[in-house]
Scaffold this active site. Structure first.
Site, PDB file in Angstrom:
ATOM      1  N   LYS A 186     -32.892 -41.378 -31.060  1.00  0.00           N
ATOM      2  CA  LYS A 186     -31.712 -39.812 -31.235  1.00  0.00           C
ATOM      3  C   LYS A 186     -32.637 -38.803 -31.888  1.00  0.00           C
ATOM      4  CE  LYS A 186     -29.015 -37.062 -33.062  1.00  0.00           C
ATOM      5  NZ  LYS A 186     -29.473 -36.091 -32.753  1.00  0.00           N
ATOM      6  N   GLU A 224     -35.966 -41.599 -44.573  1.00  0.00           N
ATOM      7  CA  GLU A 224     -37.234 -40.386 -45.613  1.00  0.00           C
ATOM      8  C   GLU A 224     -36.297 -38.789 -45.028  1.00  0.00           C
ATOM      9  OE1 GLU A 224     -39.624 -40.889 -47.844  1.00  0.00           O
ATOM     10  OE2 GLU A 224     -39.947 -43.065 -46.670  1.00  0.00           O
ATOM     11  N   CYS A 232     -42.548 -32.365 -44.053  1.00  0.00           N
ATOM     12  CA  CYS A 232     -41.743 -32.867 -45.280  1.00  0.00           C
ATOM     13  C   CYS A 232     -42.953 -32.432 -46.173  1.00  0.00           C
ATOM     14  CB  CYS A 232     -41.360 -33.705 -44.890  1.00  0.00           C
ATOM     15  SG  CYS A 232     -42.789 -35.963 -43.955  1.00  0.00           S
ATOM     16  N   GLU A 240     -34.737 -27.514 -50.896  1.00  0.00           N
ATOM     17  CA  GLU A 240     -35.668 -26.797 -49.680  1.00  0.00           C
ATOM     18  C   GLU A 240     -35.823 -26.081 -48.854  1.00  0.00           C
ATOM     19  OE1 GLU A 240     -35.701 -30.382 -46.929  1.00  0.00           O
ATOM     20  OE2 GLU A 240     -37.935 -30.491 -46.908  1.00  0.00           O
TER      21      GLU A 240
HETATM   22  P1  NAD Z   1     -31.194 -33.052 -40.532  1.00  0.00           P
HETATM   23  O1  NAD Z   1     -30.814 -33.575 -40.988  1.00  0.00           O
HETATM   24  O2  NAD Z   1     -30.408 -31.622 -40.709  1.00  0.00           O
HETATM   25  O3  NAD Z   1     -31.492 -33.378 -38.656  1.00  0.00           O
HETATM   26  C1  NAD Z   1     -31.930 -35.078 -38.441  1.00  0.00           C
HETATM   27  C2  NAD Z   1     -31.558 -35.632 -37.682  1.00  0.00           C
HETATM   28  O4  NAD Z   1     -30.188 -36.300 -37.409  1.00  0.00           O
HETATM   29  C3  NAD Z   1     -31.041 -35.154 -36.080  1.00  0.00           C
HETATM   30  O5  NAD Z   1     -31.401 -36.338 -34.758  1.00  0.00           O
HETATM   31  C4  NAD Z   1     -30.153 -34.950 -35.888  1.00  0.00           C
HETATM   32  O6  NAD Z   1     -29.292 -34.198 -34.857  1.00  0.00           O
HETATM   33  C5  NAD Z   1     -29.238 -35.883 -36.889  1.00  0.00           C
HETATM   34  N1  NAD Z   1     -28.036 -35.704 -37.554  1.00  0.00           N
HETATM   35  C6  NAD Z   1     -27.647 -34.365 -37.887  1.00  0.00           C
HETATM   36  N2  NAD Z   1     -25.615 -34.906 -38.454  1.00  0.00           N
HETATM   37  C7  NAD Z   1     -25.745 -36.310 -37.878  1.00  0.00           C
HETATM   38  C8  NAD Z   1     -24.803 -37.866 -38.344  1.00  0.00           C
HETATM   39  N3  NAD Z   1     -24.124 -37.516 -38.761  1.00  0.00           N
HETATM   40  N4  NAD Z   1     -24.879 -38.161 -37.824  1.00  0.00           N
HETATM   41  C9  NAD Z   1     -25.881 -39.114 -37.055  1.00  0.00           C
HETATM   42  N5  NAD Z   1     -27.158 -38.348 -37.075  1.00  0.00           N
HETATM   43  C10 NAD Z   1     -27.065 -36.797 -37.107  1.00  0.00           C
HETATM   44  O7  NAD Z   1     -32.884 -32.697 -39.912  1.00  0.00           O
HETATM   45  P2  NAD Z   1     -33.642 -31.428 -39.413  1.00  0.00           P
HETATM   46  O8  NAD Z   1     -33.400 -30.004 -39.512  1.00  0.00           O
HETATM   47  O9  NAD Z   1     -33.550 -31.572 -37.803  1.00  0.00           O
HETATM   48  O10 NAD Z   1     -35.167 -31.966 -39.787  1.00  0.00           O
HETATM   49  C11 NAD Z   1     -36.061 -31.044 -41.374  1.00  0.00           C
HETATM   50  C12 NAD Z   1     -35.395 -32.061 -42.915  1.00  0.00           C
HETATM   51  O11 NAD Z   1     -36.359 -32.988 -41.998  1.00  0.00           O
HETATM   52  C13 NAD Z   1     -36.184 -31.749 -43.798  1.00  0.00           C
HETATM   53  O12 NAD Z   1     -34.843 -31.318 -44.696  1.00  0.00           O
HETATM   54  C14 NAD Z   1     -37.009 -32.297 -43.639  1.00  0.00           C
HETATM   55  O13 NAD Z   1     -37.482 -32.361 -45.217  1.00  0.00           O
HETATM   56  C15 NAD Z   1     -37.165 -33.652 -43.852  1.00  0.00           C
HETATM   57  N6  NAD Z   1     -38.459 -34.761 -43.228  1.00  0.00           N
HETATM   58  C16 NAD Z   1     -38.495 -35.648 -44.036  1.00  0.00           C
HETATM   59  C17 NAD Z   1     -39.831 -36.181 -43.456  1.00  0.00           C
HETATM   60  C18 NAD Z   1     -39.938 -37.034 -44.726  1.00  0.00           C
HETATM   61  O14 NAD Z   1     -40.729 -37.821 -44.024  1.00  0.00           O
HETATM   62  N7  NAD Z   1     -39.292 -37.126 -46.007  1.00  0.00           N
HETATM   63  C19 NAD Z   1     -40.404 -36.130 -42.520  1.00  0.00           C
HETATM   64  C20 NAD Z   1     -39.850 -34.889 -41.639  1.00  0.00           C
HETATM   65  C21 NAD Z   1     -39.326 -34.308 -41.579  1.00  0.00           C
END
Ligand code: NAD
Length: 492
Positions: A174, A249, A283, A384
């Site tokens: 997803k 992560e 990230c 962040e």
């Molecule tokens: P997000 O948390 O908004 O979404 C991530 C994923 O989760 C998406 O596919 C989204 O549709 C899904 N999602 C959201 N709510 C959900 C729910 N209730 N149930 C199931 N799935 C759900 O994050 P984003 O805005 O897409 O990405 C940016 C974030 O990702 C930043 O905080 C960044 O630091 C983090 N990130 C972390 C790493 C790492 O390795 N630590 C790497 C890349 C990005």
């Protein structure tokens, strides 16, 4: 204009939801790449069910045979690298150079995982008893949900999907709703490499609906998530009552510590790359520069000059250094944090607003921004931002630098700039991050090296490298007694 559909049980599926989301180029919002059909809850459930049906035969496929398919996927990614990089730039906004770099990393990961299929070994363990021994085998969990963000929409999915499949799990993938084109192309490539129907399924839909439904399905035995800390912790709490394994992560607030004896030009260049590269949407992006007072004026003068030197623009233009924020929501978030920084009393040195001018007015561009005299209590120091914004903290000595660096709920990456070996090893001992860099940017990683964070950044086994299969396998311990007699000693 393309239509992006879910892929369930080996079929591209027209959703009955009737709901769609546009896929927009963030460098030019008049460029509509396509439309995503958003899956219903019922369709998301179906994806888990077909993954469950496919699991028993995939689990019995010998690991090296699974690995051959994954190796073919790596070759197909290589063959289609330039096309994938262009799609990535167009829908996510990163520069074409950054997109090619992401593809290289992703292909390396898939190749590494293919090799791991021949190393799914256990241990043989001598027993306390004569004519006895034990051994371990690695077994898959079943259906794994891979939920991914938009910022590395090729590399992050493959560093989950490839080890999950090699280990013998089936996958429901997803991706984030704003990067469907890369997700569709990757799924096509893995399918073309020879995966049987149902082994890899793609669900395009919102997190709160399709994602939620996947997580609630009892056949999902493990969830590998990358995204924000808020979503990751929510998902963890949601599936914990069922005992589902979770690897998450999440967010970062990565510091660099700049000590007096450092190579200042190296520290400035590395900080600039870390803070502004990929538009600050990594990230592992550098968001805090913690600088010893005596050299802070020099650091600030040089980092501001560097921030002003970048060309902003459409990432497909090879003269562009920095692309746009990924969408309107992220763009608004970055501008909101810039306002908060000003209101909280940080000193704005450069940037601080929407970038305008030729080629910029139709996209979500923010000027590279540097705040000075940031203090740890300010929101821009703690939360962040995920944009091209750097906060500079001035500290009196090493101890204060470490206190500021560790004063964060996050713990992903960090760097130190110094040529003093004692300070390097003190820094490594004291810094509270899952990864750290010596005299190089906070960003980057390699396919064969574990990746991940601690504190509120990371949960569960590390991704990639020697640890990449840990999360995707259960360990079964087998005791073998070849005495043929009733056991007499060791009855505990
Ligand atoms: P997000 O948390 O908004 O979404 C991530 C994923 O989760 C998406 O596919 C989204 O549709 C899904 N999602 C959201 N709510 C959900 C729910 N209730 N149930 C199931 N799935 C759900 O994050 P984003 O805005 O897409 O990405 C940016 C974030 O990702 C930043 O905080 C960044 O630091 C983090 N990130 C972390 C790493 C790492 O390795 N630590 C790497 C890349 C990005």
């Amino acid at each position: 204009m393309a239509t992006f559909r879910s892929f369930i049980g080996g079929q591209w599926l027209d959703s009955v939801s009737g709901r769609t989301a546009p896929n927009i180029n963030p460098a030019n919002i008049d460029d509509i790449i396509g439309e995503t059909q958003l899956a219903t809850r019922e369709e998301a459930r179906r994806a888990v069910e077909v993954a469950y049906e496919a699991f028993h035969s995939w689990k019995r496929t010998p690991p090296p045979a699974r690995g051959r398919i994954i190796a073919k996927a790596a070759r197909l990614m290589e063959d289609n690298k330039e096309e994938l990089a262009k799609i990535l730039t167009r829908e996510e906004g990163k520069t074409i150079g950054e997109a090619r770099g992401e593809l290289t990393r992703a292909i390396n990961v898939v190749e590494f995982c293919a090799g791991e299929s021949r190393r799914m070994t256990g241990e043989t363990i001598p027993s306390e008893l004569p004519a006895n021994f034990a051994y371990t085998v690695k077994e898959p969990h079943g259906v794994v949900a891979c939920i991914t963000p938009w910022n590395f929409p090729v590399a992050i999915p493959v560093w989950k999907i490839a080890p999950a499949l090699v280990a013998g799990n089936t996958v429901v993938f997803k991706p984030a709703t704003n990067t469907p084109a890369t997700a569709v192309r990757l799924t096509e490539i893995f399918n073309e490499a020879g995966l049987p129907p149902g082994v890899l399924n793609l669900v395009l839909g919102s997190g709160s609906e399709a994602g939620d439904e996947i997580l609630n399905h009892p056949a999902v035995k493990a969830v590998s998530f990358t995204g924000s800390t808020e979503t990751g912790l929510k998902i963890y709490a949601q599936v914990a009552p069922r005992g589902v394994k979770v690897q998450a992560e999440m967010g970062g607030k990565n510091p660099v510590v700049v000590l007096e004896d450092c190579d200042m030009d190296l520290a400035v260049e590395s900080t600039a790359q870390g803070a502004f590269g990929s538009t600050g949407q990594r990230c592992t992006a550098t968001s805090r520069a913690i600088v010893i007072d005596r050299v802070a004026d020099e650091f600030v003068e040089k980092i501001v000059a560097r921030a002003k030197s970048f060309n902003l623009g459409d990432g497909s233009d090879t003269n562009t250094h920095i692309g746009p924020s990924v969408d309107e929501g992220q763009f608004d978030t970055v501008l909101k944090y810039i306002d908060i920084g000003r209101e909280d009393g940080a000193v704005l040195l450069c940037g601080g607003k929407r970038a305008s001018g030729e080629g910029l007015d139709n996209g979500y561009f923010v000027e590279p921004t540097v705040f000075d005299k940031v203090t740890p209590d300010m929101r821009i120091a703690r939360e962040e931002i995920f944009g091209p914004v750097l906060s500079v903290f001035r500290v009196k000595d090493f101890d204060e630098a470490m206190a500021v660096a560790n004063d964060s709920e996050f713990g992903l990456s960090s760097s130190v700039f110094t040529n003093d070996a004692n300070n390097i090893y003190r820094f490594v001992d004291e810094i509270e991050t899952g990864m750290t860099h010596i005299n190089s940017p906070t960003t980057g990683g390699e396919a064969h090296i574990p990746f991940g964070g601690i504190k509120n950044t990371g949960l569960g086994a590390r991704e990639q490298g020697s640890t990449s299969l840990d999360f995707y396998t259960e360990l079964k311990v087998v005791y073998v007694d070849y005495t043929g007699r009733k056991r007499e000693g060791n009855l505990y």
